[in-house]
Design a protein around this motif. Structure first.
Motif, mmCIF file in Angstrom:
data_model
loop_
_atom_site.group_PDB
_atom_site.id
_atom_site.type_symbol
_atom_site.label_atom_id
_atom_site.label_comp_id
_atom_site.label_asym_id
_atom_site.label_seq_id
_atom_site.Cartn_x
_atom_site.Cartn_y
_atom_site.Cartn_z
ATOM 1 N N GLN A 88 -5.451 -5.792 -21.591
ATOM 2 C CA GLN A 88 -4.741 -6.137 -20.640
ATOM 3 C C GLN A 88 -4.657 -5.701 -18.995
ATOM 4 N N PRO A 89 -4.738 -6.935 -17.939
ATOM 5 C CA PRO A 89 -5.299 -5.789 -16.933
ATOM 6 C C PRO A 89 -4.407 -4.710 -16.426
ATOM 7 N N PHE A 90 -4.870 -4.208 -15.003
ATOM 8 C CA PHE A 90 -4.087 -3.420 -14.183
ATOM 9 C C PHE A 90 -3.812 -3.939 -13.224
ATOM 10 N N VAL A 91 -2.195 -4.123 -12.538
ATOM 11 C CA VAL A 91 -2.831 -5.029 -11.495
ATOM 12 C C VAL A 91 -1.924 -3.472 -10.109
ATOM 13 N N PHE A 92 -2.339 -3.967 -8.995
ATOM 14 C CA PHE A 92 -1.766 -3.844 -7.921
ATOM 15 C C PHE A 92 -2.687 -4.168 -6.228
ATOM 16 N N THR A 93 -2.006 -4.048 -5.600
ATOM 17 C CA THR A 93 -2.293 -4.792 -4.306
ATOM 18 C C THR A 93 -3.288 -3.877 -3.405
ATOM 19 N N LEU A 94 -3.916 -4.460 -3.270
ATOM 20 C CA LEU A 94 -4.391 -3.398 -2.200
ATOM 21 C C LEU A 94 -3.791 -2.796 -0.841
ATOM 22 N N GLY A 95 -4.734 -1.613 -0.628
ATOM 23 C CA GLY A 95 -4.315 -1.283 0.970
ATOM 24 C C GLY A 95 -2.271 -0.881 1.180
ATOM 25 N N GLU A 96 -2.026 -1.137 -0.120
ATOM 26 C CA GLU A 96 -0.319 -0.339 -0.125
ATOM 27 C C GLU A 96 -0.371 0.738 -0.340
ATOM 28 N N GLY A 97 -1.687 1.457 -1.190
ATOM 29 C CA GLY A 97 -1.003 3.299 -1.573
ATOM 30 C C GLY A 97 -0.596 3.229 -2.854
ATOM 31 N N GLU A 98 -0.831 2.234 -3.747
ATOM 32 C CA GLU A 98 -0.615 2.470 -5.082
ATOM 33 C C GLU A 98 -1.624 3.108 -5.860
#
Length: 244
Positions: free
Chosen positions: A43-53
């Protein structure tokens, strides 16, 4: 800093800031090789670049990866969890290594909003949830545990700082007379009044020295003028008018 070693090249363009990406990873402590975190069951990990997540090291490395690329990423402590570490799994000042694969970009239909970080979290550096792990924009931020991590908290911290640095224009009691008195009390005129910073004027600007000195100087000048006759009133041919 961040060292990325490509093990399998990818294809296409690099993801841009603001892109939502999917990755598979395994994180280990660089010194011991102990696994502290990894994606489960494919199951991949999903995040948004540049949002400090995610940690700064991830932001730097993933921004330089192409879709399908596999890489080994070594993050120095300042680009990982810094001097605070992460709970009991990552000690303070620890470098981390990640084996990562960028699967591609994706959309998140139901993103989970990050919870505001409490004052206690900001002070200790320990986040109440994974989404709130403090991120460092630079190495200088490592000594600033009070820095807000979310845009809303940054704005609140800025407003609080401006409120402290801006003197209040409203006098106590709301009296105009009080405001005028306070303004003149803090005005600086030959050291006669209190300064706003509490600093004292040089000794030669002490009013008990300055004012008598001024009068003595002027008086001496008048006496010298009288004695030497340097100034005479009238015009030639007319009677001189004495000064005294």
């Amino acid at each position: 800093g961040v060292l990325k070693t490509v093990t399998t090249p990818g294809e296409g363009k690099l993801p841009r800031r603001g892109a939502t990406v999917q990755v598979l990873y395994k994180g280990t402590l660089a010194d011991t090789g102990e696994v502290f975190d990894e994606t489960k069951d494919g199951q991949p990990f999903v995040f948004t670049l540049g949002e400090g997540e995610v940690i700064t090291g991830w932001e730097v490395a993933v921004s330089a990866m192409k879709i399908g690329e596999k890489a080994s990423i070594l993050c120095a402590a300042p680009y990982a969890y810094g001097t605070f570490g992460k709970d009991d799994v990552v000690p303070p000042d620890t470098a981390l290594r990640f084996e990562m694969e960028l699967l591609g970009e994706a959309s998140r239909p139901s993103p989970v909003a990050a919870e505001p970080m409490s004052a206690a979290d900001a002070y200790t550096g320990q986040a109440s949830s994974p989404a709130n792990i403090p991120q460092r924009a630079s190495m200088a931020d490592l000594s600033r545990p009070d820095i807000a991590r979310t845009p809303a908290e940054i704005a609140a911290a800025y407003e609080a700082k401006m409120a402290k640095s801006t003197p209040s224009t409203a006098p106590e009691g709301g009296s105009l007379v009080s405001a005028i008195i306070d303004r003149f009390r803090t005005a600086y005129i030959f050291g006669l009044f209190d300064s706003q910073t509490g600093e004292k004027a040089p000794w030669y600007l002490n009013p008990f020295i300055t004012f008598p000195g001024m009068f003595a100087f002027v008086s001496l000048g008048i006496i010298l003028v009288k004695v030497t006759g340097a100034v005479k009133l009238g015009v030639p041919g007319e009677v001189e008018v004495p000064l005294f």
